[in-house]
Scaffold this active site. Structure first.
Site, PDB file in Angstrom:
ATOM      1  CB  ALA A 129       9.011   1.482   4.997  1.00 41.86           C
ATOM      2  CG  ASP A 130       5.046   5.425   6.909  1.00 47.25           C
ATOM      3  OD1 ASP A 130       4.710   6.149   5.971  1.00 47.25           O
ATOM      4  OD2 ASP A 130       4.339   4.498   7.339  1.00 47.25           O
ATOM      5  CE  LYS A 166       8.589   8.494   3.157  1.00 46.58           C
ATOM      6  NZ  LYS A 166       7.782   7.554   2.394  1.00 46.58           N
ATOM      7  CB  THR A 220      -0.902   0.005   1.247  1.00 47.10           C
ATOM      8  OG1 THR A 220      -1.637  -1.219   1.292  1.00 47.10           O
ATOM      9  CG2 THR A 220      -1.864   1.178   1.244  1.00 47.10           C
ATOM     10  CG  ASP A 239       3.893  -2.794   1.884  1.00 47.52           C
ATOM     11  OD1 ASP A 239       3.487  -1.681   1.484  1.00 47.52           O
ATOM     12  OD2 ASP A 239       3.266  -3.487   2.706  1.00 47.52           O
ATOM     13  N   GLY A 257       1.442   4.529   7.751  1.00 50.86           N
ATOM     14  CA  GLY A 257       0.962   5.850   7.373  1.00 50.86           C
ATOM     15  C   GLY A 257      -0.372   5.795   6.652  1.00 50.86           C
ATOM     16  N   GLY A 258      -0.620   4.667   5.987  1.00 54.49           N
ATOM     17  CA  GLY A 258      -1.889   4.476   5.298  1.00 54.49           C
ATOM     18  C   GLY A 258      -2.882   3.642   6.091  1.00 54.49           C
ATOM     19  CD  GLU A 283       1.016  -1.678   4.709  1.00 57.66           C
ATOM     20  OE1 GLU A 283       0.844  -0.903   3.757  1.00 57.66           O
ATOM     21  OE2 GLU A 283       1.492  -1.303   5.797  1.00 57.66           O
TER      22      GLU A 283
END
Length: 236
Positions: free
Chosen positions: A91-92, A129, A32, A89, A104-105, A111
């Protein structure tokens, strides 16, 4: 002609690099987020062109499910598959040990389930990040059952965190996850032991999952702008 934002180009290149790692006859975890969205788009393009074949995806969110259908990627579920070959995927935050903060989503629960089951988990991020220590720039998301919100917030405060309920941006009221739960964002002054904190928070009654991903990532693809051009480098 309007020039394309170099950051967008960088995200596209990182997404393309991740999509190019997928081989035929694979089950792929579809993550995501904005960078992962490009990976899904390019994976669909490879599939539709015949460059690869027999690909099925496992989405980590409603967003990923919609994008996969848009780009022609067949979907399956964890009830059907025996193994997952690769997951892609975002990552923040990413620390030097490849530990992550995600969420964050508000999709970190699904996930973590999907990403941890893959033989190879590929993380796609931009250089901003990368952090020396998790929690430096991003709050830690905790998904919680609505009835447990207040007790969990008290327990997080006892751990030294500063919790706040995540509120919607374009709606009145809190953010609601795909599972129908709430998200508490927690500021910690320092996350010195991510693995211990991950376990401690997940042991709180009412917590479904938190955004610490410790020891899950295998490969980090980092997009950067160098001399005005997008560059993708690998951290293994």
């Amino acid at each position: 002609m309007t020039a394309i934002d170099p950051v967008i180009i960088m995200k596209q290149e990182v997404g393309k690099a991740a999509a190019n790692l997928v081989q035929s006859n694979s089950v792929v975890g579809l993550g995501t987020g904005s960078t992962t969205a490009y990976a899904i788009e390019y994976l669909g393009a490879r599939l539709q062109s015949g460059e690869i074949s027999n690909i099925v995806g496992v989405p980590t969110s409603f967003q990923a499910q919609v994008l996969a259908r848009k780009y022609g990627i067949p979907l399956t579920t964890l009830d059907v598959i025996a193994k997952m070959d690769i997951a892609i995927d975002g990552a923040d935050e990413v620390d030097p040990q490849k530990n992550l903060i995600k969420g964050g989503g508000a999709a970190h629960t699904q996930e973590k389930i999907v990403d941890s089951l893959a033989d190879i988990f590929v993380v796609v991020v931009d250089g901003n990040k990368l952090v020396d220590k998790l929690g430096s720039t991003f709050l830690l998301p905790v998904e919680v059952l609505p009835m447990a919100m207040t007790p969990v917030m008290r327990k997080l405060e006892a751990l030294g965190g500063k919790p706040s309920l995540r509120m919607g941006v374009k709606k009145a009221g809190p953010v609601v996850t795909d599972q129908g739960n709430l998200v508490i964002d927690v500021k910690f002054d320092s996350i010195d032991d991510p693995a211990d904190l991950e376990r401690t928070i997940n042991n709180m009654p009412g917590v479904l999952e938190n955004g610490l991903f410790v020891g899950v990532a295998d490969l980090i693809l980092v997009g950067e702008i160098i001399d005005g051009k997008p560059v993708v480098r690998e951290i293994r």
